[in-house]
Motif scaffolding. Structure first.
Motif, short mmCIF file in Angstrom:
data_model
loop_
_atom_site.label_atom_id
_atom_site.label_comp_id
_atom_site.label_asym_id
_atom_site.label_seq_id
_atom_site.Cartn_x
_atom_site.Cartn_y
_atom_site.Cartn_z
N LEU A 149 -17.74 1.11 -2.68
CA LEU A 149 -17.38 0.00 -1.80
C LEU A 149 -17.07 0.46 -0.38
O LEU A 149 -17.48 -0.18 0.59
CB LEU A 149 -16.17 -0.75 -2.37
N ILE A 150 -16.32 1.54 -0.25
CA ILE A 150 -15.87 1.95 1.08
C ILE A 150 -17.03 2.44 1.95
O ILE A 150 -16.94 2.44 3.18
CB ILE A 150 -14.76 3.03 0.97
N GLY B 164 -10.39 -2.79 4.08
CA GLY B 164 -9.02 -2.96 4.54
C GLY B 164 -7.99 -2.23 3.71
O GLY B 164 -8.14 -1.05 3.40
N VAL B 165 -6.95 -2.95 3.32
CA VAL B 165 -5.84 -2.35 2.59
C VAL B 165 -6.27 -1.79 1.25
O VAL B 165 -5.63 -0.89 0.69
CB VAL B 165 -4.70 -3.39 2.40
N PHE B 166 -7.38 -2.30 0.69
CA PHE B 166 -7.87 -1.78 -0.59
C PHE B 166 -8.32 -0.32 -0.47
O PHE B 166 -8.47 0.37 -1.47
CB PHE B 166 -9.00 -2.65 -1.12
N ALA C 275 0.83 -1.21 0.00
CA ALA C 275 0.00 0.00 0.00
C ALA C 275 0.87 1.26 0.00
O ALA C 275 0.61 2.21 -0.75
CB ALA C 275 -0.93 -0.01 1.21
N VAL C 276 1.90 1.28 0.84
CA VAL C 276 2.80 2.44 0.89
C VAL C 276 3.56 2.58 -0.43
O VAL C 276 3.76 3.69 -0.94
CB VAL C 276 3.78 2.31 2.07
N ALA C 277 3.98 1.45 -1.00
CA ALA C 277 4.70 1.48 -2.29
C ALA C 277 3.83 2.11 -3.37
O ALA C 277 4.31 2.90 -4.19
CB ALA C 277 5.12 0.07 -2.69
N VAL C 278 2.55 1.79 -3.38
CA VAL C 278 1.63 2.35 -4.37
C VAL C 278 1.46 3.85 -4.12
O VAL C 278 1.41 4.65 -5.07
CB VAL C 278 0.27 1.63 -4.32
N GLN C 279 1.38 4.26 -2.85
CA GLN C 279 1.29 5.68 -2.53
C GLN C 279 2.51 6.44 -3.04
O GLN C 279 2.38 7.51 -3.65
CB GLN C 279 1.19 5.87 -1.01
#
Length: 246
Positions: free
Chosen positions: A194-195, A201-203, A4-8
């Protein structure tokens, strides 16, 4: 570093790079609107990372004003992107829904509610994403309202973008760029729905930042295509409309 951080970080790096690449053209007066859009995307992506968020928020008093700045920057991004994309993809109805009476009401209500809910929340200590305050009802509503306008604009222009991607009269690079932009906007719509209905979660991080990567990649591809077209002029008037996002 988590996925998740890598995508950010990737979303920030890509948007910052594209903004820098567009800077010389903006100095010459070429499509400063899209340059501004890319700068605001890069700003929003930077402020989503704790290292930048905490540093900026400390300068603003350490009471999470940075989060409000981030929200308002995203609204500006979607106004510019929505107007430019609606023109580029030949979707005047979508353009009216964004900057016509309905769109302006949606934007005005969103900004008003965002500022009100921020002011109504207790946010005494800096927290990127307001994570430590997610038990406050006003913060939950603030987050929901913050997703309203991006989801609305994305819903208005994702189908015209995908239709352009399927249009065989356009050049391959234009179609690829339109497809990437459309796919990113579809993810925005899906994420916003969805949210609100499920715990994802991480999505909750993966989906919006993946959308940013796809949209910025799409804008880059269309920009490159426009540069090539300027060097080798084409009589395809429909393709020339893409200068709105190039």
């Amino acid at each position: 570093m988590t996925v998740a951080v890598a995508v950010q970080v990737a979303a920030f790096g890509l948007s910052a790079l594209l903004a820098l690449l567009r800077f010389p053209g903006a100095l010459r007066g070429r499509n400063r609107g899209m340059f501004t859009c890319m700068v605001l995307i890069a700003l929003a992506m930077a402020l989503s990372l704790p290292v930048f968020y905490n540093a900026v928020d400390a300068l603003l008093g350490g009471r999470n004003l940075t989060n409000l700045v981030l929200r308002l920057a995203l609204y500006a991004v979607f106004v510019i992107l929505g107007v430019k994309a609606a023109a580029a993809f030949g979707a005047p109805r979508a353009g009216k829904l964004i900057v016509g009476p309905i769109g302006l009401v949606v934007l005005g209500l969103t900004v008003g509610l965002t500022v009100y809910l921020f002011a109504a929340s207790e946010l005494p200590v800096s927290s990127a994403g307001l994570m430590i305050y997610d038990d406050q009802r006003s913060v939950q509503l603030y987050a929901s309202v913050g997703r309203l306008y991006p989801g609305y604009v994305a819903a208005c222009i994702c189908l015209p973008a995908l239709a352009a991607a399927a249009n065989t009269r356009l050049k391959p690079l234009h179609r690829l760029g339109a497809g990437l932009v459309g796919s990113g906007l579809v993810i925005v719509v899906i994420f916003c729905a969805l949210i609100e209905l499920f715990f994802i979660g991480v999505f909750g991080l993966l989906l919006p930042f993946t959308a940013v990567i796809l949209v910025t990649l799409g804008l880059t591809v269309m920009w490159v295509s426009h540069l090539r077209q300027r060097r080798r002029p084409s009589r395809n008037l429909l393709a020339e409309s893409y200068q709105n996002v190039s």
